[in-house]
Motif scaffolding. Structure first.
Motif, mmCIF file in Angstrom:
data_model
loop_
_atom_site.group_PDB
_atom_site.id
_atom_site.type_symbol
_atom_site.label_atom_id
_atom_site.label_comp_id
_atom_site.label_asym_id
_atom_site.label_seq_id
_atom_site.Cartn_x
_atom_site.Cartn_y
_atom_site.Cartn_z
ATOM 1 N N LYS A 1 32.381 48.572 96.178
ATOM 2 C CA LYS A 1 31.880 47.560 97.110
ATOM 3 C C LYS A 1 30.542 47.006 96.628
ATOM 4 O O LYS A 1 30.260 45.807 96.772
ATOM 5 N N GLN A 2 29.720 47.898 96.089
ATOM 6 C CA GLN A 2 28.439 47.444 95.543
ATOM 7 C C GLN A 2 28.669 46.426 94.419
ATOM 8 O O GLN A 2 27.975 45.405 94.337
ATOM 9 N N LEU A 3 29.652 46.749 93.542
ATOM 10 C CA LEU A 3 29.976 45.810 92.462
ATOM 11 C C LEU A 3 30.441 44.473 93.020
ATOM 12 O O LEU A 3 30.031 43.410 92.554
ATOM 13 N N ASP A 4 31.323 44.530 94.031
ATOM 14 C CA ASP A 4 31.814 43.289 94.647
ATOM 15 C C ASP A 4 30.662 42.486 95.236
ATOM 16 O O ASP A 4 30.583 41.264 95.068
ATOM 17 N N GLN A 5 29.778 43.175 95.945
ATOM 18 C CA GLN A 5 28.656 42.477 96.578
ATOM 19 C C GLN A 5 27.713 41.892 95.532
ATOM 20 O O GLN A 5 27.200 40.764 95.696
ATOM 21 N N ILE A 6 27.490 42.649 94.457
ATOM 22 C CA ILE A 6 26.631 42.126 93.383
ATOM 23 C C ILE A 6 27.268 40.887 92.764
ATOM 24 O O ILE A 6 26.582 39.896 92.469
ATOM 25 N N ASP A 7 28.594 40.927 92.555
ATOM 26 C CA ASP A 7 29.287 39.743 92.026
ATOM 27 C C ASP A 7 29.093 38.549 92.946
ATOM 28 O O ASP A 7 28.847 37.429 92.490
ATOM 29 N N PRO B 1 37.879 46.162 89.726
ATOM 30 C CA PRO B 1 38.422 47.456 89.306
ATOM 31 C C PRO B 1 39.844 47.651 89.810
ATOM 32 O O PRO B 1 40.182 47.268 90.933
ATOM 33 N N SER B 2 40.689 48.232 88.987
ATOM 34 C CA SER B 2 42.053 48.552 89.376
ATOM 35 C C SER B 2 42.478 49.796 88.613
ATOM 36 O O SER B 2 41.778 50.261 87.717
ATOM 37 N N SER B 3 43.624 50.344 89.015
ATOM 38 C CA SER B 3 44.117 51.542 88.348
ATOM 39 C C SER B 3 45.424 51.242 87.638
ATOM 40 O O SER B 3 46.085 50.247 87.939
ATOM 41 N N ASN B 4 45.777 52.121 86.726
ATOM 42 C CA ASN B 4 47.041 51.959 86.017
ATOM 43 C C ASN B 4 47.533 53.337 85.589
ATOM 44 O O ASN B 4 46.742 54.273 85.422
ATOM 45 N N PHE B 5 48.821 53.439 85.443
ATOM 46 C CA PHE B 5 49.393 54.700 84.972
ATOM 47 C C PHE B 5 50.771 54.407 84.396
ATOM 48 O O PHE B 5 51.304 53.295 84.529
ATOM 49 N N SER B 6 51.336 55.381 83.740
ATOM 50 C CA SER B 6 52.704 55.267 83.226
ATOM 51 C C SER B 6 53.491 56.487 83.698
ATOM 52 O O SER B 6 52.934 57.401 84.316
ATOM 53 N N LEU B 7 54.764 56.481 83.462
ATOM 54 C CA LEU B 7 55.625 57.597 83.825
ATOM 55 C C LEU B 7 56.082 58.331 82.568
ATOM 56 O O LEU B 7 56.191 57.721 81.496
ATOM 57 N N THR B 8 56.324 59.596 82.715
ATOM 58 C CA THR B 8 56.915 60.362 81.618
ATOM 59 C C THR B 8 58.215 60.966 82.122
ATOM 60 O O THR B 8 58.217 61.763 83.074
#
Length: 770
Positions: free
Chosen positions: A134-140, A508-515
């Motif tokens: 949120k701090q990053l968003d507000q700074i943006d 920011p976002s997340s990512n992953f893969s499956l095994t």
């Protein structure tokens, strides 16, 4: 803790719900509801309260309902109200909700989208990470606003600046003493030097010209050739004869006749024409020599008119006028050499007399093509006068050549660089004066302060981004481990890998893969071909549900404030098999020891029973509630006796079948004998008015087959399965088959009918009595 839902008005199925005195919530709450009764509405109310989002409630306003929506919920000792489209207060604690909306927003819909990856990031990093995000968003936001203000100030600063000068260079101009005196001195110097620039650009004088005239050649053309047997007046005599004696075709007729004369005999009357003047004129007029002589004279006429057209005189006059103006200019800066003078009026008069005389001579020659035309004294005088003018023009042009040499020397002496340097110096002085005007000083001070603030924000943004990256790497590592732990406990054949964060698009976002089977499978997008392995085509619905629940559990495990929160589970077992349902129940019950409160909403009566049994030792902290029909189409919340509703024999029969499918039961006959009682028990609970305790499954099937009214008519889609299961199961009951104990059992066939039995039970949850 939520203690009581006091009332719900005009929201979903709850048209006018007011709680009875004993309908209270506890530490652990099991709320059973058939589909379509209001379970999701209740979940949305909890989410709306937590997020303070009125839209979630407004969107579920009762269709056809009269009056405004209102909701009253007692939390601890405070009543929280929803009125006029909004909540009037907010609880001090948070509510975590696992439901279909959580799954679709944070984990997946048909596939894992970018927005879901962003939401997944936010709930993964927890409160600390969210605060930093949120701090990053507000700074943006602050940086964008500051940059917009910066552009506005730059426009104000640039206003009035002379020449090309950047804002930074303008601000950096040093102040000077006696600035006004320097500006005045440079302006005087520039004014003097500006003339030098004007001189550099001023053109030279041009040569002037009038057409030349070759008197000797002209005389030769006037004399021309004399020819025998060609009559000078041939044209005049012939045309008069045609006019007076013949018609419009007379010339063609005469030309034809002359062409037929081979001697001096008329081709028409055979008379001798030797001394006939008119015939002689005809021969001359139509002869080739005559025509050529006339053509020569016409060419002479055209050539003179073209060479000595009035445009030539006008061009000459314009050139003289332009040169005169340039002479006036240049005499201010150079010493003029002797320039030949012109008497324009005299030249014009000579030109007029000359061109008129020449045209008259050519016209005379035209009248007598074979007679020599001589120049008389007047003509000679006029031509000689014109030649004198041409001689003066030559002398004039020679003097212009000399003058242009002097002009070139003067231009070469001009140093344009000095002028440009003075202009630049003056421009800089004026900009310096502008720079230190009061309003500019104030604007620049504001601008400089803003630049410092923007730099500070950018530095702070980078600092927080690095801190967030380091924090999320640690959290995501733990998170991945816990997700895979829960997947393993559920018996899942896959796990997640490369769980990490990114800042794609600045957010920011997340990512992953499956095994799967030790093979990495990317999540893919909506554009991923169906033939390519990805999230949407490698996992079953049960796997996807397990993954979403594992995400939610991992979030709770990494939440340091979970003891202060209410956790709501809305149908957490969708598409799960029995083993995963029991694991889910274990996890749900486990959070009754950690969370402030747990509320479970479910449509699965067996899952409710499982939870109830696992919470046996703490029944005083358990509320058993249900959402049921009230009136024709409304719903209400009431007390629900799980033990009574599930009935022990019926419940045990269900798990007899479930454990067989899981390989935990080898008593095939006991399993086969449990099929019909389980279905009958389920149907008696759901259709108590239509299925009596002294009736069997076959009786119920007959009623469904013949029914034309609700609710039995809704069972018709299941009729074929019910008939098949009944035919199979009656082989193992003495009331139907005296040899039931000796009936052989095929395990594969039994497994098939057990699956169909459980599917029937699940499939009729939406089929309820009216």
């Amino acid at each position: 803790m939520i203690k009581k839902i006091i009332s719900i008005k005009n929201t979903g199925k709850f048209r006018s719900f007011t709680a009875k005195g004993d309908i209270n919530f506890n530490k652990m709450n099991i709320v059973y509801s058939e589909n379509g009764k209001g379970k999701t509405t209740l979940s949305n109310i909890f989410r709306s309260l937590h997020e303070q989002s009125g839209e979630l409630v407004i969107g579920r306003k009762t269709l056809g309902g009269v009056g405004e929506q209102s909701i009253d919920i007692l939390i601890d000792s405070t009543k929280h109200q929803f009125k006029n489209g909004k909540w009037l207060s907010k609880p001090e604690f948070e509510i975590e909700i696992f439901d279909s909306l959580f799954v679709s927003e944070n984990v997946y819909s048909k596939f894992v989208e970018h927005d879901q990856k962003k939401q997944l990031y936010l709930f993964t990093v927890g409160k600390t990470g969210v605060e930093k995000a949120k701090q990053l968003d507000q700074i943006d936001i602050d940086i964008r606003k500051a940059n917009q203000k910066k552009k506005e100030l730059e426009i104000d600063i640039k206003t009035g600046i002379e020449g090309v000068l950047s804002v930074e260079d303008f601000i950096g101009l040093p102040n000077k003493e006696n600035l006004d005196n320097e500006i005045d001195e440079n302006q005087r110097l520039l004014k003097a030097q500006s003339k030098e620039g004007e001189l550099k650009a001023k053109p030279q004088l041009s040569n002037v010209n009038l057409p030349s005239f070759d008197k000797s050649k002209f005389e030769i053309n006037l004399i021309g050739q004399t020819m025998n047997n060609v009559l000078d007046r041939a044209e005049e005599i012939t045309k008069n004869h045609i006019k007076n004696k013949l018609d419009k075709d007379g010339q063609k007729w005469l030309e034809y006749g002359v062409g037929k004369m081979s001697d001096d005999t008329c081709p028409f009357c055979q008379q001798n024409t030797t001394n006939v003047e008119v015939v002689h004129a005809f021969k001359s007029f139509f002869s080739e020599e005559y025509k050529k002589a006339l053509q020569v004279i016409d060419n002479l006429w055209n050539a003179f008119n073209q060479k000595c057209s009035v445009d030539k005189l006008l061009s000459f006059q314009n050139a003289i006028h332009t040169n005169s103006e340039l002479l006036i200019f240049w005499q201010q800066y150079i010493t003029l050499p002797t320039i030949v003078k012109f008497n324009i009026e005299e030249i014009n008069d000579t030109w007029q007399k000359f061109t008129t005389q020449i045209k008259e001579l050519i016209e005379a020659k035209k009248q007598s093509p074979f007679e020599a035309v001589q120049l008389n004294d007047t003509a000679n005088q006029i031509i000689d006068k014109y030649h004198e003018v041409l001689t003066i023009i030559i002398e004039y042009n020679n003097s212009i050549i000399e003058l242009n040499k002097v002009i070139d020397e003067r231009k070469a002496s001009i140093n344009q660089t000095v002028f440009q340097n003075t202009a630049v110096a003056l421009q800089r002085l004026k900009n310096t004066k502008l720079r230190y005007e009061a309003n500019k000083v104030q604007t620049i001070a504001e601008y400089t302060t803003l630049l410092t603030a923007i730099q500070k924000m950018n530095n702070n943004k980078e600092k927080i981004r690095v801190e967030l990256k380091e924090y999320t790497e640690e959290v995501f590592k733990k998170y991945e481990h816990r997700i895979n732990y829960h997947l393993s406990q559920c018996g899942a054949s896959f796990k997640v890998a490369d769980f990490k964060s990114s800042f794609l698009g600045g957010k920011p976002s997340s990512n992953f893969s499956l095994t799967i089977n030790n093979v990495a499978v990317q999540l893919g997008t909506e554009k991923t071909p169906q033939a390519t392995a990805s999230f949407r085509n490698t996992l079953s619905e049960g796997d996807k549900s397990s993954l979403a629940f594992a995400f939610f559990l991992a979030k709770l495990e990494t939440d340091q404030d979970v003891d202060k929160k209410i956790i709501v589970f809305d149908d957490p077992i969708s598409s799960l098999d029995n083993h995963r349902k029991r694991y889910t129940a274990d996890q749900v019950v486990g959070y009754t020891n950690r969370a402030r409160q747990v509320i479970v909403l479910t449509h699965d009566i067996f899952f409710a029973r499982t939870l109830w049994e696992k919470y046996t030792e703490k029944r005083t902290y358990l509320s058993q509630l249900c959402i049921k029909r009230e009136g024709v189409s409304d719903s209400t919340i009431d007390i629900w006796d799980i033990e009574e509703e599930t009935r022990s024999d019926y419940f045990q029969g269900y798990f007899q079948l479930a454990e067989f499918l899981e390989g935990k039961s080898s008593n095939l006959r006991a399993v086969a004998m449990s099929i019909r009682p389980l279905i009958e028990g389920n149907l008696r609970i759901r259709f108590p008015q239509d299925f009596k305790s002294n009736e069997w499954l076959g009786d119920f099937i007959g009623k469904v087959r013949e029914s034309t009214f609700d609710p039995l008519i809704k069972m018709k889609p299941h009729l074929l399965d019910l008939e098949s299961i009944n035919d199979f199961s009656k082989r193992f009951h003495h009331d139907r088959d005296p040899f039931a104990n000796a009936e052989p059992i095929n395990e594969i066939e039994l497994e098939s009918f057990v699956k169909r039995t459980l599917e029937i039970i699940r499939g009729v949850h939406n089929v309820v009595a009216v």
